[in-house]
Design an enzyme around this catalytic site. Structure first.
Site, PDB file in Angstrom:
ATOM      1  N   HIS A 142       0.716  -1.099  -0.056  1.00  0.00           N
ATOM      2  CA  HIS A 142      -0.292  -0.493   0.231  1.00  0.00           C
ATOM      3  C   HIS A 142       0.751   1.504  -0.099  1.00  0.00           C
ATOM      4  CE1 HIS A 142      -3.827  -1.809   0.706  1.00  0.00           C
ATOM      5  NE2 HIS A 142      -3.252  -2.124   1.895  1.00  0.00           N
ATOM      6  N   ASP A 179      -3.279  -9.912  -2.322  1.00  0.00           N
ATOM      7  CA  ASP A 179      -3.765  -9.900  -1.401  1.00  0.00           C
ATOM      8  C   ASP A 179      -5.392  -9.108  -1.304  1.00  0.00           C
ATOM      9  OD1 ASP A 179      -2.169  -8.398   1.803  1.00  0.00           O
ATOM     10  OD2 ASP A 179      -3.541  -7.634   0.905  1.00  0.00           O
TER      11      ASP A 179
END
Length: 373
Positions: A142, A179
């Site tokens: 991220h 993910d």
């Protein structure tokens, strides 16, 4: 047959990252009793411990490389952001940007985490190892150039790939992120880069809320080298199998990479508190075997798996062991008491709305020239 050419990269320092006592929340509050953060060291430490107990770790080439250097980090991150992290680390800690809290000492862990990914990519790109698994913490998928996000302080995979390409160790790279959350960091890092193909298979509308849509496909010379598959909540083994077989694997193969990197999060497992998907350990092992076979067809087997999310302290180790067993081609297995039960749950088969959505994506991607033949 097990191959000693499978590396396992880890370091105790990574387990010492402390996000603070915020539980599942982004910040403390008046009515939120403090509790350990969801992104704790336990799931990763337990995975490493399980490898020790089963004996699988003895079949791997274990490495403890140095942390990433400032020079390596600046290929992706801005100097201003790195300076801000250093200032917070020297003080009382802080937040890297958006839901990326840290305490003093975390920066050393984050640099070590990036160093694991960096060394794993280099070892595979140079042919020293055929494939590798990096047990990174904190995670990285991220993190963006100028801020941390979603438990991630540094972009482990972008830092590693950018270094390898800067040193001319590899050209075309495919990054597959499974993910449960969108791989916005890799997307942003290579948004305009035609030599890096980023694919994210994630739960729609989870985190980040504003990214991860199918129509985000890159820009400029990078148009067509970013593929998002935002699956609806509740997808199980059938939906992931279908997405992998009909679109993800064919799209990566059409790109013809020289190296494949997997952002290997386990929060799409049925036991995760931050995701709403239904995978079991066998599903992760099967995806690993599929990508391993693809790498053998496309790029002489060059495959690196980088640990990302996964917040079930009990189930992540079992999923991770199954993945590393498949990656190494080992016969060393551990019993998974949840595997068959999860597989028997309702809605594990491919649902009509899931098939329709994936078929529409495949048709659109094919019409855009992203699939062969």
């Amino acid at each position: 047959m097990t191959s000693a050419a499978t590396g396992f990269f880890w370091h105790e320092r990574c387990f010492w990252h402390d996000p603070g006592a915020i539980g599942v929340f982004s910040a403390p509050g008046a009515f939120l009793q403090p509790q350990p953060a969801s992104e704790s060291p336990e799931s990763k430490r337990r995975l490493k411990n399980l490898l020790e107990v089963s004996g699988l770790i003895d079949e791997l080439a274990v490495r403890k490389p140095p942390p990433a250097s400032r020079e390596d980090l600046e290929r992706f991150h801005t100097a201003r952001y790195l300076d801000a992290l250093a200032a917070g680390d020297a003080g009382r800690g802080g937040d890297g940007g958006d839901c990326a809290p840290f305490m003093p000492g975390s920066l050393a862990a984050a640099c070590q985490s990036a160093g694991l990914a960096l060394a794993a990519v280099e070892a595979v790109a140079t042919g020293e190892l055929s494939r590798a698994y990096a047990l990174c913490r904190p995670p990285g998928h991220h993190a963006e150039a100028d801020r941390g996000r979603g438990f991630c302080l540094l972009g482990n995979i972008p830092v590693a790939v950018m270094r390898a390409r800067a040193l001319a160790l590899v050209g075309r790279v495919a990054i597959l992120d499974w993910d449960v959350h969108h791989g916005n960091g890799q997307q942003a890092a290579f948004w305009r880069d035609p030599e890096v193909f980023t694919v994210s298979l994630h739960q729609a509308g989870n985190y980040p809320l504003e990214t991860g849509h199918f129509d985000e496909q890159g820009e400029g010379s990078g148009l067509g080298t970013n593929l998002n598959l935002p699956l609806p909540p509740g997808c199980g083994i059938g939906a992931y199998d279908y997405a992998m077989e009909t679109l993800v694997l064919p799209a990566i193969e059409a790109f013809a990479p020289e190296l494949v990197v997997v952002a290997c999060g386990y929060d799409a497992c049925a036991k995760d508190p931050l995701g709403k998907m239904l995978l079991n350990g066998d599903a992760f092992a099967r995806m690993t075997a599929q990508v391993k076979a693809l790498a053998e067809r496309c790029c002489q087997g060059r495959l690196v798996m980088v640990h990302e999310g996964g917040y079930s302290e009990g189930y992540v180790p079992l999923c991770g062991h199954a993945v590393i067993q498949a990656l190494a081609g080992s016969a060393t297995a551990v019993p998974d008491p949840q595997n068959d039960e999860i597989a028997a749950w309702g809605y594990q088969s491919l649902q009509p709305h899931q098939r329709e959505l994936i078929d529409a994506w495949r048709e659109a991607w094919g019409e855009a020239g992203g699939l062969r033949g």
